[in-house]
Scaffold this active site. Sequence first.
Site, mmCIF file in Angstrom:
data_model
loop_
_atom_site.group_PDB
_atom_site.id
_atom_site.type_symbol
_atom_site.label_atom_id
_atom_site.label_comp_id
_atom_site.label_asym_id
_atom_site.label_seq_id
_atom_site.Cartn_x
_atom_site.Cartn_y
_atom_site.Cartn_z
ATOM 1 C CG HIS A 8 -2.252 -4.412 9.333
ATOM 2 N ND1 HIS A 8 -1.977 -3.255 8.650
ATOM 3 C CD2 HIS A 8 -1.624 -5.416 8.647
ATOM 4 C CE1 HIS A 8 -1.234 -3.551 7.584
ATOM 5 N NE2 HIS A 8 -0.998 -4.846 7.576
ATOM 6 C CG ASP A 53 1.763 -3.070 4.746
ATOM 7 O OD1 ASP A 53 2.425 -4.007 4.286
ATOM 8 O OD2 ASP A 53 0.598 -3.223 5.155
#
Length: 461
Positions: A274, A325
């Site tokens: 991220h 993810d």
Amino acid sequence: MSKTLFAKDALLPTGWRRNVLLSWDDAGRLTQVQPDAVAPRDAPVSAGPLIPGMPNLHSHAFQRAFGGLTEFRGAAQDSFWSWRTLMYRFAAQISPAQVEAIATWLYIEMLEAGYSAVCEFHYLHHAPDGTPYVDDAELALALLRAAERTGIGLTLLPVLYQTSGFGGLPPNEGQRRFIRATDSMLRLLERLRPLCEAQGARLGLAPHSLRAVPPEGLREALAGLDAIDATAPVHIHIAEQTAEVDACLAWSGQRPVAWLLDHAEVDARWCLVHATHMDAAEYRRAAASGAVAGLCPTTEANLGDGIFDFGAWRGAGGRWGVGSDSHACVNAAEELMMLEYSQRLATRQRNVGADAGEPSVASAMTLAAVQGGAQASGRAVAGLAPGQQADFVVLDAAHPSLAGLSAADMLSAHVFASHRSSAVDTVWVAGRPRVSAGRHPLHSQAAAAFIAARTQLLTTP
Ligand SMILES: [Zn+2]
């Protein structure tokens, strides 16, 4: 089986080339990638343009089973944190057999969507009551079997999770299946290493986040990992949420990425997953470290994380790749599209992901994401070049969105205009076709097992 393939068009690390002859060895490593070649009479010819297989650099396999189940408003303002509460409830009851069924189906979905490898950020370690399984590696073994059965390349990243917040806050009930002392983690790595090697998987370590691993745990785990394999990949969730940045500032006076860069030897082994919320100095310093930014654009959008400053990262020479993810979306092309679109919306510009050497944004982003994904995987999966694994995708040249276009435009149409109907025809991993005519041979069987596992989970009180 033949170990050559001739492609009229192929996306090499240097760009699109014509008449490319690929050859690989028994281990599935490319030995020759020859552009402007004459097709040998007996060489199979690819049915469409060839692009490198995409490494998926961030996955939590079990989360695939609750896709679509968190898309309703539960509180006046839903956020990542309310999503996490639902995810914990789900994680609390899942069994090893269910994990294996979900991962097997997920990895088939990945292969059919153009991913040839996955980095599994694996944090579900223990039985539902928090006690270790008789075989402490039980759930890791379920993931290894799922990868082996489907043929996807694997980087297994057991997750170190020790606290519920900065400053050593004790873990909460929802986290009891994740928790490991550092020595328990190192024993798990020792146990998994030969098993990973035996199936061509790479073993690394994932300190979950700075809020879940205190400084001494981080230091000791990294030293222990180095003793096992000093080049093993290290992945960490970082600066995904502004609340995490605020908590880190309150704890240490530093933002998470700045703290990490000052307290760990962050280098090209690292994947900063991220890294959404960085200030200008963090963008510069993190890019200069050689670490990969692990971008998960559809999950970050789904969770309302925020927008990564792709221009600042690339301007600083930062490396990057994509991951699915939470698996709100499992499609390599769509992650690239979402990343590019987030930047268009934020900057009011177009074709942000193109570069001077490669004006086609889909081609430029594919090449960069394969490079970054390979680096984060710690495996030789960096595209169509000798020494790399023969991982590639043949696009469906007869797909209505692609037919009749140039190879570069076919890839653009695949990324930006195939309307979620797959334009993937064949997917090869280590020189073996794993998906043909868009389907994995275990597709129906694995889908049925996945549906059964999810139904069980939803009907368990
Ligand atoms: Zn994650």
